[in-house]
Design a protein around this motif. Structure first.
Motif, PDB file in Angstrom:
ATOM      1  N   VAL A 121       0.674  -0.975   0.282  1.00  0.00           N
ATOM      2  CA  VAL A 121       0.092  -0.220   0.094  1.00  0.00           C
ATOM      3  C   VAL A 121       0.808   1.713  -0.007  1.00  0.00           C
ATOM      4  O   VAL A 121       2.391   1.083   0.061  1.00  0.00           O
ATOM      5  N   PHE A 122       0.392   2.511  -1.202  1.00  0.00           N
ATOM      6  CA  PHE A 122       0.731   3.524  -0.404  1.00  0.00           C
ATOM      7  C   PHE A 122      -0.177   4.543  -0.493  1.00  0.00           C
ATOM      8  O   PHE A 122      -1.233   4.181  -0.895  1.00  0.00           O
ATOM      9  N   CYS A 123       0.611   5.902  -0.488  1.00  0.00           N
ATOM     10  CA  CYS A 123      -0.638   7.372  -0.647  1.00  0.00           C
ATOM     11  C   CYS A 123      -0.478   7.846  -1.854  1.00  0.00           C
ATOM     12  O   CYS A 123       0.930   8.424  -1.586  1.00  0.00           O
ATOM     13  N   ARG A 124      -1.422   9.332  -1.918  1.00  0.00           N
ATOM     14  CA  ARG A 124      -1.220  10.040  -1.967  1.00  0.00           C
ATOM     15  C   ARG A 124       0.079  11.324  -1.293  1.00  0.00           C
ATOM     16  O   ARG A 124      -1.340  11.533  -0.141  1.00  0.00           O
ATOM     17  N   GLY A 125       1.133  11.838  -1.630  1.00  0.00           N
ATOM     18  CA  GLY A 125       1.222  12.169  -0.229  1.00  0.00           C
ATOM     19  C   GLY A 125       2.522  11.713   0.528  1.00  0.00           C
ATOM     20  O   GLY A 125       2.943  12.194   2.110  1.00  0.00           O
ATOM     21  N   GLN A 132       9.268   0.540  -8.430  1.00  0.00           N
ATOM     22  CA  GLN A 132       9.429   2.311  -8.262  1.00  0.00           C
ATOM     23  C   GLN A 132       9.963   2.609  -7.658  1.00  0.00           C
ATOM     24  O   GLN A 132      11.061   3.246  -7.834  1.00  0.00           O
ATOM     25  N   TYR A 133      10.033   2.645  -6.157  1.00  0.00           N
ATOM     26  CA  TYR A 133      10.677   3.433  -5.262  1.00  0.00           C
ATOM     27  C   TYR A 133      11.651   3.233  -4.987  1.00  0.00           C
ATOM     28  O   TYR A 133      12.185   3.787  -4.402  1.00  0.00           O
ATOM     29  N   ILE A 163       5.540   8.408  -9.233  1.00  0.00           N
ATOM     30  CA  ILE A 163       5.211   7.113  -9.396  1.00  0.00           C
ATOM     31  C   ILE A 163       3.825   7.056 -10.982  1.00  0.00           C
ATOM     32  O   ILE A 163       4.214   5.820 -11.617  1.00  0.00           O
ATOM     33  N   TYR A 164       2.796   7.802 -10.421  1.00  0.00           N
ATOM     34  CA  TYR A 164       1.843   8.161 -11.638  1.00  0.00           C
ATOM     35  C   TYR A 164       2.178   8.773 -12.983  1.00  0.00           C
ATOM     36  O   TYR A 164       0.820   9.161 -13.384  1.00  0.00           O
TER      37      TYR A 164
END
Length: 342
Positions: A146-150, A328-329, A340-341
């Motif tokens: 999981v990851f988040c905007r921000g 990606q990271y 990423i997007y």
């Protein structure tokens, strides 16, 4: 029935209640505030009844974690108080702001298919930065990371207004989770086997497969201390996160053909992460990962039944991020959501 109910689940969190509950009451806009206490031993209940007589206190018989605790509390609110159209599941270590409720409620009122929503979550200790638990809305990659905007892994963006929009997301954080009560009760609430961590992501995945939506609201902001009940350095948190991520992936991943290759790759990557814990001398976390894997193996018969039940319902597939956020990271050096997007 109330239009909205603010519900705080508490376990030995009297200092947080003393610190943050006055602000919740000040900005509740006339809506009822509940504290569901999970058999605390720190005097929380007597403190609440004395210091905050307007708060509706629900005494739960035992600590069943976030998942079981909220399931039981919201059932009691529905049966004993008539329920509410919307619930706000609010951590006790959240500092709310003026007008944090109305923008989210407006989104729900305008979209009857909206099942869950979160505000922007910023750090209480570093107020300019987004906070780990949810930031500005959550996503998930094809391996269940999981990851988040921000917030991507340990990279936290400053809030410069880049996520002030209202937008669909894959999951909304349990730290401050607005839910449509009819959908919550329709689905049976959270999977209590998760106890704590990722139960809200599992639930958001399931409700989207039923055709509902999950959003983030950029016009509402709260501040989160984080780790109020279980600190991030606690190996039990490591255990829950690793175990529950495997639970969630096995239950919800729609394609049988790719399920076990994904699970195998996840187990390998978990092993790699345990090497990093070894490097730092964090042996209890290494043991927590091993225990998480064996807990997953032991739960497979139940998870398989749950998976088959979801398949029988012929639910819609939900799009996840189509590649690996780990790649990606760490390999490509893309540290922010926009990178990423892109």
């Amino acid at each position: 029935m109330d239009s909205l109910a603010i519900v705080i689940l508490n376990y030995n969190g009297q200092p947080f209640l003393a610190k943050f509950l006055p602000n919740v009451l000040a900005h509740a806009d006339g809506h009822p505030v509940y504290v569901a206490d999970s058999a605390s031993t720190d005097g929380s209940v007597s403190f609440l009844r004395t210091a905050f007589p307007t708060v509706r206190v629900i005494e739960l018989p035992k600590n069943e974690g976030y998942a079981g605790g909220y399931n039981r509390a919201l059932d009691q609110i529905r049966s004993g108080y008539g329920g509410a159209t919307y619930y706000v599941l609010l951590n006790s270590d959240i500092d709310v702001t003026p007008n944090w409720l109305s923008p989210v409620v407006s989104l729900f009122d305008a979209n009857p298919k909206l099942a869950a929503c979160q505000p922007k979550i910023r750090s209480y200790s570093q107020p300019d930065l987004f906070e780990h638990a949810g930031a500005a809305g959550g996503f998930i990659d094809w391996l269940g990371y999981v990851f988040c905007r921000g917030r991507v892994f340990a990279t936290f963006e400053a809030d410069r207004g880049q996520y002030d929009d209202n937008s669909p997301v894959f999951w909304a954080t349990g730290a401050c989770l607005f839910v449509r009560s009819s959908v919550f009760h329709q689905t049976g609430g959270f999977d209590a086997a998760f106890f704590a961590h990722m139960e809200e992501i599992d639930w958001c995945w399931r409700v989207q497969r039923l055709g509902y939506a999950v959003w983030t609201c950029g016009q509402s902001t709260v501040y989160h201390v984080g780790g109020g009940t279980l600190h991030k350095s606690n190996p039990h948190k490591t255990f829950l996160n690793y175990r529950n991520s495997l639970f969630m992936l096995y239950k919800n991943w729609p394609s049988d053909g790719w399920l076990w290759p994904k699970i195998l790759l996840r187990l390998i990557l978990d092993g790699v992460s345990s090497l990093l814990f070894m490097k730092e001398g964090q042996w209890p976390d290494v043991w927590a990962i091993l225990r998480a894997h064996f807990a997953f193996y032991g739960k497979l018969p139940t998870l398989h039944r749950q998976r088959n039940e979801l398949k029988r319902q012929q639910l819609k597939e939900v799009q996840v991020y189509p590649t690996s956020i780990v790649w990606q990271y760490f390999a490509k050096g893309r540290k922010t959501f926009q990178e990423i997007y892109e």
